[in-house]
Design a protein around this motif. Structure first.
Motif, PDB file in Angstrom:
ATOM      1  N   LYS A 164      11.868  34.497  41.633  1.00 34.96           N
ATOM      2  CA  LYS A 164      10.687  35.027  40.796  1.00 34.96           C
ATOM      3  C   LYS A 164      10.882  35.002  39.294  1.00 34.96           C
ATOM      4  N   ILE A 165      10.050  34.831  38.565  1.00 33.08           N
ATOM      5  CA  ILE A 165      10.018  34.966  36.986  1.00 33.08           C
ATOM      6  C   ILE A 165       9.854  36.445  36.983  1.00 33.08           C
ATOM      7  N   HIS A 166      10.869  37.022  35.957  1.00 35.85           N
ATOM      8  CA  HIS A 166      11.221  38.066  35.526  1.00 35.85           C
ATOM      9  C   HIS A 166      10.837  38.562  33.906  1.00 35.85           C
ATOM     10  N   ASP A 167       9.803  37.571  33.480  1.00 32.43           N
ATOM     11  CA  ASP A 167       9.632  37.788  32.020  1.00 32.43           C
ATOM     12  C   ASP A 167       8.186  37.133  31.961  1.00 32.43           C
ATOM     13  N   ALA A 168       7.419  37.361  30.904  1.00 31.48           N
ATOM     14  CA  ALA A 168       5.983  37.024  30.588  1.00 31.48           C
ATOM     15  C   ALA A 168       6.103  35.560  30.163  1.00 31.48           C
ATOM     16  N   PRO A 169       5.162  34.774  31.175  1.00 28.11           N
ATOM     17  CA  PRO A 169       5.071  33.224  30.401  1.00 28.11           C
ATOM     18  C   PRO A 169       4.215  33.128  29.501  1.00 28.11           C
ATOM     19  N   GLU A 170       4.178  32.161  28.676  1.00 32.39           N
ATOM     20  CA  GLU A 170       3.280  31.900  27.757  1.00 32.39           C
ATOM     21  C   GLU A 170       1.712  31.811  28.056  1.00 32.39           C
ATOM     22  N   LEU A 171       1.471  31.328  29.328  1.00 34.87           N
ATOM     23  CA  LEU A 171       0.098  31.488  29.349  1.00 34.87           C
ATOM     24  C   LEU A 171      -0.176  32.005  30.944  1.00 34.87           C
TER      25      LEU A 171
END
Length: 185
Positions: free
Chosen positions: A97-104
């Protein structure tokens, strides 16, 4: 003292694999049904437009419905994200999983008051995004300025979507929506 139950990412791990989408926003559990055809068609078209740009530039990745964890009590699955290669390298953890905000982040609205309220209110507090409404065939553009989200524009079918975030990216709004109308009984 609050005795309200607060859900976490750990709670989501034990939810049934029943085709429903389970998300936690500020400790509150949200459950939604499997999206319908027009919702998914629009998600696919948005993904394709972004993927084409990303493949040509090599700058990042487009991912549909990824697990996105901002905190233990903020675990969501947006419809589509775009994340730069640099940010992805730091944000992708061993749990997949992604644990930081994506750019969009892109949310495609599903019909129904509860679905729209979740997307427009609860999720808008979590991240900057584009809101795509396939029923109205429009795209609402939000941008973060001074730590707050501001509505920048509502684009209609005859408009073109461009963003300074993705230099050279461009797509017409009408290309995101299917021409087949749903049958109303």
């Amino acid at each position: 003292m609050s005795t309200a139950l607060r859900f976490t990412s750990a709670d989501l791990e034990v939810m049934p694999d029943d085709g429903k989408r389970y998300e936690v926003i500020d400790g509150e559990l949200y459950v939604s049904k499997q999206p319908r055809y027009h919702h998914q068609y629009t998600c696919t078209e948005v993904s394709a437009q972004l993927r084409n740009w990303s493949k040509n530039t090599g700058r990042g990745r487009v991912i549909a419905a990824p697990g996105l964890i901002f905190a233990e009590d903020d675990d969501v699955a947006p419809d589509v994200i775009w994340i730069s290669n640099e940010r992805l390298a730091a944000a992708l953890h061993e749990d997949g999983k992604i644990h930081d905000a994506p750019e969009l982040v892109i949310e495609v609205l599903s019909p129904g008051f509860a679905n729209e309220k979740r997307d427009r209110d609860a999720k808008l507090k979590l991240y900057s995004r584009r809101i795509v409404d396939w029923l109205l065939r429009s795209v609402e553009v939000y941008r973060r300025e001074n730590a707050a989200l501001h509505s920048m524009a509502t684009l209609r079918e005859s408009d073109t979507l461009e963003t300074p975030l993705l230099p050279g990216f461009s797509c017409t709004i009408d290309s995101l929506f299917d021409t087949i109308s749903p049958q109303i009984p």
